[in-house]
Design an enzyme around this catalytic site. Structure first.
Site, PDB file in Angstrom:
ATOM      1  N   LYS A 144      -0.618  -7.999 -14.742  1.00 57.49           N
ATOM      2  CA  LYS A 144      -1.916  -8.149 -15.535  1.00 57.49           C
ATOM      3  C   LYS A 144      -2.615  -6.829 -15.466  1.00 57.49           C
ATOM      4  CE  LYS A 144      -5.191 -10.495 -12.712  1.00 57.49           C
ATOM      5  NZ  LYS A 144      -5.630 -11.599 -12.192  1.00 57.49           N
ATOM      6  N   HIS A 145      -2.576  -5.939 -14.435  1.00 52.20           N
ATOM      7  CA  HIS A 145      -3.222  -4.702 -14.128  1.00 52.20           C
ATOM      8  C   HIS A 145      -2.763  -3.595 -14.838  1.00 52.20           C
ATOM      9  CE1 HIS A 145      -5.942  -6.681 -11.221  1.00 52.20           C
ATOM     10  NE2 HIS A 145      -4.907  -7.310 -10.920  1.00 52.20           N
ATOM     11  N   ASP A 194      -0.273 -15.077  -0.872  1.00 52.72           N
ATOM     12  CA  ASP A 194      -1.667 -14.725  -1.404  1.00 52.72           C
ATOM     13  C   ASP A 194      -2.508 -16.148  -1.173  1.00 52.72           C
ATOM     14  OD1 ASP A 194      -1.539 -11.928  -1.627  1.00 52.72           O
ATOM     15  OD2 ASP A 194      -0.809 -12.519  -3.801  1.00 52.72           O
ATOM     16  N   ARG A 252      10.490  -8.836  -8.073  1.00 50.03           N
ATOM     17  CA  ARG A 252       9.316  -9.507  -8.274  1.00 50.03           C
ATOM     18  C   ARG A 252       8.405  -8.319  -8.476  1.00 50.03           C
ATOM     19  NH1 ARG A 252       3.973  -9.067  -5.965  1.00 50.03           N
ATOM     20  NH2 ARG A 252       2.956 -11.171  -6.023  1.00 50.03           N
ATOM     21  N   ASN A 296       1.328  -0.489 -10.210  1.00 53.84           N
ATOM     22  CA  ASN A 296       0.029  -0.365 -10.583  1.00 53.84           C
ATOM     23  C   ASN A 296      -0.713   0.580  -9.780  1.00 53.84           C
ATOM     24  OD1 ASN A 296      -2.124  -1.388 -12.217  1.00 53.84           O
ATOM     25  ND2 ASN A 296      -3.107  -2.101 -10.116  1.00 53.84           N
ATOM     26  N   ARG A 334       0.265 -15.770   6.523  1.00 59.71           N
ATOM     27  CA  ARG A 334       1.373 -14.808   6.817  1.00 59.71           C
ATOM     28  C   ARG A 334       1.889 -15.132   8.282  1.00 59.71           C
ATOM     29  NH1 ARG A 334      -1.380  -9.947   3.357  1.00 59.71           N
ATOM     30  NH2 ARG A 334      -1.500 -11.192   1.507  1.00 59.71           N
ATOM     31  N   TRP A 354       0.697  -1.326   0.217  1.00 59.43           N
ATOM     32  CA  TRP A 354      -0.014  -0.073  -0.080  1.00 59.43           C
ATOM     33  C   TRP A 354       0.926   1.237  -0.051  1.00 59.43           C
ATOM     34  CZ3 TRP A 354      -3.415  -2.160   4.552  1.00 59.43           C
ATOM     35  CH2 TRP A 354      -4.372  -3.177   3.986  1.00 59.43           C
ATOM     36  N   GLU A 411       4.104 -11.061 -11.366  1.00 58.10           N
ATOM     37  CA  GLU A 411       3.077 -11.844 -10.443  1.00 58.10           C
ATOM     38  C   GLU A 411       2.187 -12.788 -11.174  1.00 58.10           C
ATOM     39  OE1 GLU A 411       0.147  -9.744  -8.572  1.00 58.10           O
ATOM     40  OE2 GLU A 411      -0.522 -11.339  -7.248  1.00 58.10           O
ATOM     41  N   ASP A 463       4.845  -7.005  -8.969  1.00 59.08           N
ATOM     42  CA  ASP A 463       3.384  -7.093  -8.399  1.00 59.08           C
ATOM     43  C   ASP A 463       2.520  -6.833  -9.526  1.00 59.08           C
ATOM     44  OD1 ASP A 463       1.693  -7.575  -6.182  1.00 59.08           O
ATOM     45  OD2 ASP A 463       0.829  -5.455  -6.405  1.00 59.08           O
TER      46      ASP A 463
HETATM   47  C1  ABC Z   1      -6.918  -6.894   1.486  1.00 58.86           C
HETATM   48  C2  ABC Z   1      -7.181  -8.145   2.675  1.00 58.86           C
HETATM   49  C3  ABC Z   1      -8.023  -9.255   2.075  1.00 58.86           C
HETATM   50  C4  ABC Z   1      -9.425  -8.690   1.272  1.00 58.86           C
HETATM   51  C5  ABC Z   1      -8.840  -7.461   0.352  1.00 58.86           C
HETATM   52  C6  ABC Z   1      -9.824  -6.879  -0.655  1.00 58.86           C
HETATM   53  O1  ABC Z   1      -8.157  -6.652   0.917  1.00 58.86           O
HETATM   54  O2  ABC Z   1      -5.929  -8.840   3.172  1.00 58.86           O
HETATM   55  O3  ABC Z   1      -8.425 -10.242   2.934  1.00 58.86           O
HETATM   56  O4  ABC Z   1      -9.848  -9.754   0.617  1.00 58.86           O
HETATM   57  C7  ABC Z   1      -2.274  -6.478  -0.842  1.00 58.86           C
HETATM   58  C8  ABC Z   1      -2.322  -7.299   0.275  1.00 58.86           C
HETATM   59  C9  ABC Z   1      -3.671  -7.813   0.834  1.00 58.86           C
HETATM   60  C10 ABC Z   1      -4.718  -7.008   0.420  1.00 58.86           C
HETATM   61  C11 ABC Z   1      -4.603  -6.405  -0.927  1.00 58.86           C
HETATM   62  C12 ABC Z   1      -5.520  -5.263  -1.299  1.00 58.86           C
HETATM   63  O5  ABC Z   1      -3.357  -5.525  -0.998  1.00 58.86           O
HETATM   64  O6  ABC Z   1      -1.291  -8.266   0.598  1.00 58.86           O
HETATM   65  O7  ABC Z   1      -3.501  -8.429   1.966  1.00 58.86           O
HETATM   66  O8  ABC Z   1      -5.966  -7.721   0.653  1.00 58.86           O
HETATM   67  O9  ABC Z   1      -5.848  -4.269  -0.383  1.00 58.86           O
HETATM   68  C13 ABC Z   1      -0.853  -8.894  -5.399  1.00 58.86           C
HETATM   69  C14 ABC Z   1      -0.080  -9.184  -3.992  1.00 58.86           C
HETATM   70  C15 ABC Z   1      -0.829  -9.046  -2.988  1.00 58.86           C
HETATM   71  C16 ABC Z   1      -1.321  -7.616  -2.706  1.00 58.86           C
HETATM   72  C17 ABC Z   1      -1.619  -7.079  -4.085  1.00 58.86           C
HETATM   73  C18 ABC Z   1      -1.955  -5.490  -3.955  1.00 58.86           C
HETATM   74  C19 ABC Z   1      -1.345  -7.463  -5.222  1.00 58.86           C
HETATM   75  O10 ABC Z   1       0.510 -10.446  -4.128  1.00 58.86           O
HETATM   76  O11 ABC Z   1      -0.287  -9.492  -1.851  1.00 58.86           O
HETATM   77  O12 ABC Z   1      -2.380  -7.397  -1.889  1.00 58.86           O
HETATM   78  O13 ABC Z   1      -0.676  -4.779  -4.309  1.00 58.86           O
HETATM   79  C20 ABC Z   1      -5.641  -9.880  -7.051  1.00 58.86           C
HETATM   80  C21 ABC Z   1      -4.748  -9.395  -8.008  1.00 58.86           C
HETATM   81  C22 ABC Z   1      -3.327  -9.790  -7.679  1.00 58.86           C
HETATM   82  C23 ABC Z   1      -3.095  -9.692  -6.107  1.00 58.86           C
HETATM   83  C24 ABC Z   1      -4.260 -10.398  -5.320  1.00 58.86           C
HETATM   84  C25 ABC Z   1      -4.336 -10.293  -3.844  1.00 58.86           C
HETATM   85  O14 ABC Z   1      -5.475  -9.888  -5.872  1.00 58.86           O
HETATM   86  O15 ABC Z   1      -4.885  -9.635  -9.450  1.00 58.86           O
HETATM   87  O16 ABC Z   1      -2.371  -8.980  -8.109  1.00 58.86           O
HETATM   88  N1  ABC Z   1      -1.921  -9.930  -5.501  1.00 58.86           N
HETATM   89  C26 ABC Z   1      -9.199 -13.641  -8.794  1.00 58.86           C
HETATM   90  C27 ABC Z   1      -8.430 -12.875  -9.809  1.00 58.86           C
HETATM   91  C28 ABC Z   1      -7.055 -12.413  -9.410  1.00 58.86           C
HETATM   92  C29 ABC Z   1      -7.276 -11.709  -7.920  1.00 58.86           C
HETATM   93  C30 ABC Z   1      -7.987 -12.657  -6.970  1.00 58.86           C
HETATM   94  C31 ABC Z   1      -8.247 -11.947  -5.722  1.00 58.86           C
HETATM   95  O17 ABC Z   1      -9.285 -13.057  -7.437  1.00 58.86           O
HETATM   96  O18 ABC Z   1      -8.378 -13.718 -10.951  1.00 58.86           O
HETATM   97  O19 ABC Z   1      -6.414 -11.626 -10.174  1.00 58.86           O
HETATM   98  O20 ABC Z   1      -5.957 -11.467  -7.621  1.00 58.86           O
HETATM   99  O21 ABC Z   1      -8.894 -10.954  -5.689  1.00 58.86           O
HETATM  100  C32 ABC Z   1      -9.326 -18.764  -7.552  1.00 58.86           C
HETATM  101  C33 ABC Z   1      -9.585 -18.347  -9.108  1.00 58.86           C
HETATM  102  C34 ABC Z   1      -9.106 -17.193  -9.390  1.00 58.86           C
HETATM  103  C35 ABC Z   1      -9.157 -16.021  -8.220  1.00 58.86           C
HETATM  104  C36 ABC Z   1      -8.971 -16.624  -7.014  1.00 58.86           C
HETATM  105  C37 ABC Z   1      -9.407 -15.754  -5.839  1.00 58.86           C
HETATM  106  O22 ABC Z   1      -9.912 -18.077  -6.804  1.00 58.86           O
HETATM  107  O23 ABC Z   1      -9.516 -19.372 -10.056  1.00 58.86           O
HETATM  108  O24 ABC Z   1      -9.125 -16.696 -10.464  1.00 58.86           O
HETATM  109  O25 ABC Z   1      -8.607 -14.827  -8.572  1.00 58.86           O
HETATM  110  O26 ABC Z   1      -9.953 -19.933  -7.295  1.00 58.86           O
HETATM  111 CA    CA Z   2      -3.921  -0.579 -13.593  1.00 60.55          CA
END
Ligand code: ABC
Ligand code: CA
Length: 484
Positions: free
Chosen positions: A206-207, A302, A201, A119, A349, A81, A227, A203
């Site tokens: 795809k966004h 994640d 790495r 992003n 975590r 963040w 990622e 992050d």
């Molecule tokens: C926080 C809370 C979560 C809450 C969320 C809304 O807010 O902790 O409990 O649900 C960081 C933090 C997270 C935080 C987020 C948002 O920010 O670490 O704790 O979540 O504030 C990267 C990093 C990740 C990081 C971010 C943001 C990006 O590795 O740690 O999160 O900088 C998406 C993104 C991906 C991202 C991931 C966490 O979210 O694309 O870049 N990771 C679908 C989509 C995915 C998507 C996923 C989750 O949902 O296709 O693109 O990832 O929203 C499978 C399906 C998938 C599906 C999953 C969930 O289920 O096949 O398609 O993915 O079965």
């Molecule tokens: Ca974007």
């Protein structure tokens, strides 16, 4: 470090806040959504633990200053963040501490990979209430796409709408604009130089539109691994759908191998699954992507941990061994070696220090042996074609076992689990790569016993609950394995 050099490394993924504290405490409690006190200093003091498993690089959390204070999801302990990309997150230490970490790694012949986010920034509040003046340097709304929630079925929405939600919103930068691109290029160039960073790495790739990446990577001058997470639609990066990898690799060669993650998890977490998806998946992906440039993993910060799906130790061993011996760069997420079992975010975590950094644990020892096999093979290879660029294939499979050949190394994996009964399989002469009478040592499983190939080069192997690694006897020289 170039992509070609990174393909010879193996990476240990560290959540900086959760790996080691400056005071070295192993008893400090970690409230799972708050900062828990992990630092660069703590990490420097525990590099033996990482290197003792044979890893040659660490990937650490994003380093830049994040939003401060508490949110409905806790603090920004994970580092995703960003608020100010020109300052460091002081919870992890000072600039000098990070420079010291980099130097400490380099003096061991190890490498530093830093997580970077281009992003978005991060705001504690809803998408329409962002105070843009908090950000450095992108301090007004003109730098951002208008707020909207992502529809993951629409690639355009994935690129221009906002990650996060209305509790913590992630203002989405106009990465298509040339001023933002040049700001990021200058930023990454300086960061790499200042902290002697060896790899990134990246992050949320795809966004961001694909054509952002070549310029960014060139400015950085080092390898980046994207990622590439979890796509439901095959139009965007990077689902369990291998076909999209080949195209993405034109823009970014290094990506996380998410398809393999799904296949390995599905296959090895459940003794009633068959090998079909894994075998077919490997075979089809080979022709569509350069698998040797991808990152291989079964856990990260994640995803649910493997041990949250099954507590069976033999299955965990097979899954880990498979990832360490497959094509590409193996990546182990901290805590995997201690069989941690956290489920969905944030429970996967956990603070590592609660394990007491136990180097005697079964999985720590297994990982050490596997890295030794891989590192020895890489060092002994005459050419890249022998191992690093050799695409693994299935030399034998039945419904519950697979013999995977990569160069002269054959891994035999099963999903019969702890209670499964041992049975014999035959890897045919044509597939084993051995000639009649050659000797093969079981460096993992089988207590270093020797199998002699029959007249046709075929190998008879006893498949049991635990993974097996077969290694040509003469090549063991100098490996430190099996008493050599
Ligand atoms: C926080 C809370 C979560 C809450 C969320 C809304 O807010 O902790 O409990 O649900 C960081 C933090 C997270 C935080 C987020 C948002 O920010 O670490 O704790 O979540 O504030 C990267 C990093 C990740 C990081 C971010 C943001 C990006 O590795 O740690 O999160 O900088 C998406 C993104 C991906 C991202 C991931 C966490 O979210 O694309 O870049 N990771 C679908 C989509 C995915 C998507 C996923 C989750 O949902 O296709 O693109 O990832 O929203 C499978 C399906 C998938 C599906 C999953 C969930 O289920 O096949 O398609 O993915 O079965
Ligand atoms: Ca974007």
């Amino acid at each position: 470090l170039s992509g070609a050099e990174w393909q010879k490394q193996s990476i240990y993924q560290i959540l900086t806040d959760r790996f080691a504290r400056t005071d070295g405490s192993t008893t400090e409690q970690c409230a799972i959504t708050s900062y828990c006190g992990g630092t660069y200093k703590g990490l420097i003091n525990h590099l033996d633990y990482v290197q003792g498993m044979g890893f040659t690089a660490v990937w650490i959390s994003p380093i830049v200053k994040n939003l401060e204070g508490d949110t409905p999801y806790g603090t920004a302990y994970h580092g995703y963040w960003a608020q100010d990309i020109y300052s460091l997150n002081e919870n992890f230490g000072t600039e000098q501490d990070l420079i010291d970490l980099s130097a400490a790694l380099h003096s061991r012949g190890m490498y530093l990979m830093v997580d970077v986010v281009t992003n978005h920034m991060g705001f504690n509040g809803c998408g329409n209430c962002v105070d843009y003046s908090l950000f450095n340097p992108f301090n007004n709304s003109g730098y951002y796409h208008p707020f909207c929630e992502i529809n993951y079925d629409d690639p355009n929405s994935v690129r221009t709408c906002w990650e996060g939600d209305n509790k913590v919103s992630l203002p989405d930068l106009r990465t298509e604009d040339s001023n933002i691109r040049s700001t990021f290029s200058a930023w990454i160039k300086d960061l790499v130089a200042k902290y002697s960073i060896d790899g990134m790495r990246i992050d949320s790739v795809k966004h961001v539109e694909k054509d952002f990446w070549p310029g960014f990577l060139e400015a950085a001058g080092i390898y980046g691994i994207g990622e590439a997470s979890l796509l439901t639609t095959s139009l965007i990066v990077l689902d369990g759908n291998p076909a999209i990898y080949g195209d993405w690799q034109k823009y970014m060669q290094g990506l996380m191998n998410y398809p393999l993650f799904y296949w390995v998890q599905q296959t090895f977490s459940n003794p009633s699954a068959t090998m079909d998806n894994l075998v077919n998946g490997i075979n089809s992906m080979k022709g569509q992507a350069d698998t040797t440039a991808l990152g291989v993993f079964i856990e990260n910060h994640d995803q649910k941990r493997f041990a949250s799906l099954t507590s069976d130790m033999s299955l965990a061993k097979n899954a880990i061994a498979f990832t360490l011996l497959f094509d590409g760069i193996p990546i182990l997420y901290q805590g995997q070696e201690q069989h941690f079992s956290g489920g969905d975010t944030p429970n996967q975590r956990e603070a590592l220090w609660t394990s007491g950094y136990n180097t005697k644990s079964e999985l720590y020892q297994l990982v050490a042996t596997l890295n030794q096999v891989r590192n020895h093979t890489l060092a002994a290879s005459n050419s890249e074609a022998d191992y690093v660029k050799y695409q693994a294939w299935s030399a034998f499979s039945d419904s519950h076992s697979i013999a995977m050949r990569k160069g002269d190394v054959i891994g035999v994996f099963s999903n019969i689990g702890n209670n499964g009964n041992t049975y014999q399989v035959t890897i045919s002469g044509g597939n084993s790569g051995y000639t009649g009478g050659e000797q093969v040592v079981q460096v993992l499983g089988g207590n270093c016993s020797v199998i002699t190939a029959d007249g046709s080069g075929a190998l008879k192997v006893n498949v049991g609950p635990d993974p097996i690694v077969l290694y040509p006897a003469p090549a063991l020289e100098g490996s430190g394995l099996c008493g050599h």
